[in-house]
Enzyme design. Sequence first.
Site, PDB file in Angstrom:
ATOM      1  N   HIS A   1       0.823  -1.216   0.000  1.00  0.00           N
ATOM      2  CA  HIS A   1       0.000   0.000   0.000  1.00  0.00           C
ATOM      3  C   HIS A   1       0.858   1.267   0.000  1.00  0.00           C
ATOM      4  CE1 HIS A   1      -3.533   2.345   0.269  1.00  0.00           C
ATOM      5  NE2 HIS A   1      -4.249   1.594   1.075  1.00  0.00           N
TER       6      HIS A   1
ATOM      7  N   ASP B   1      -9.589  -8.142 -17.099  1.00  0.00           N
ATOM      8  CA  ASP B   1      -9.680  -9.245 -18.070  1.00  0.00           C
ATOM      9  C   ASP B   1      -8.278  -9.549 -18.587  1.00  0.00           C
ATOM     10  OD1 ASP B   1     -10.154 -11.013 -20.131  1.00  0.00           O
ATOM     11  OD2 ASP B   1     -11.791  -9.853 -21.033  1.00  0.00           O
TER      12      ASP B   1
END
Length: 442
Positions: A158, A378
């Site tokens: 992060h 995707d």
Amino acid sequence: MQELPDCLYEGEQPSLITPSSPTPNQTLYLSNLDDHHFLRFSIKYLYLFQKSIPSLTLKDSLARVLVDYYPFAGRIRASDDGRKLEVDCNGEGAVFAEAFMDIACQEFLDQHSPKPNKSWRKLLFKVQAQGFLDIPPLVIQVTYLRCGGMILCTAINHCICDGIGTSQFLHAWAHATTSQAHLPTRPFHSRHVLDPRNPPRVTHSHPGFTGTTTVDKNSTFDICKYLQSQPLAPATLTFSTSHLLRLKKTCAPSLKCTTFEVLAAHTWRSWAQSLELPLSMLVKLLFSVNMRKKLNPELPQGYYGNGFVLACAESKVQDLVDGNIYHVVKSIQEAKARITDEYVRSTIDLLEDKTVKTDVSSSLVISQWARLGLEELDLGGGKPMYMGPLTSDIYCLFLPVAEDNDAIRVQMSLPEDVVKRLEYNMVKFLDGKDNEDENSYV
């Protein structure tokens, strides 16, 4: 809840994927918004895909995308004076593991989702490390399933990026997997656009941080410590478009609000009710606000570092649970409105004091993962059947729903008895007709 079977690893695992061509050997400065203590963890995603992609294809595209995103192939370290973190862009590589699990996609959906359990941790290779800084900033595991599907798990530090940044990186990897063309959005690496002022000037109050406000003497109860001392169970509730519209109607027509604002207000109220907190206690809602376009000038396109600050709404428990949701939404809107260029600069300057920490002692923290495009990933075999966090925590996540772009899944972990109360409080606003299908929300 059923446990997942063990992962089977073949050969030498994991491997290190290095950039496919030379990258700058330099040190990347991290901003005060990147390296403060609240963000010293990895964001862990789990994706379930019906169709698998060969590991060699994924490794090749990862090596190519790491040329552009070379800090992800580096290592995080403390600066020479020890006050800050920085990225040593040394090209050592990202960790990549591949495995097989004797389970099918539909079994995972039917028996294991949408509530994470401890056995999900098998799906991400555990790097042996002394501490947080010794873990490479990018760890990936691809697990191939009996049905021909695959589960992709990623752990992204992060301190290097926020949710928008992780989505930008993952979509860049997907682009490299399905195309040889240049990336549509080039990453912007430098964090100096968020340098503190010299000298620092804290011009706003920042109630979301400790040491910046007077202590509420009526409250000695530390919610965070209490929760972390208890056995926790995940609570997961999915709100469809119709549920969210119904929730918005509780504020209409006198107050226009976003889906996030009303769902955050409803979740905060339900959380306080379920924990049965003292009515006189002052509690806070901390929630992330993207400030990329709030700065003057705006952050450059492609900026993938932490470009958010935590907004803070405050309320006495009694006002929160007994009052109208209208007032709760209003306080959230006012907290959002305070996030201006000057407020962000003041936050950055405040964090020059390394003793300042995010105040989680009396706060619900909400992080928005919906609307980031995470569920659109995707890699060449279609969009995911499921997307969510690998683990559940006391912090609340607003998650995308793979089969319904307008729905939101709310998830957090609480003691089991509190989970039952939360699930009741979150759906009791629905009328009898909607409640007939109440199990679809849990």
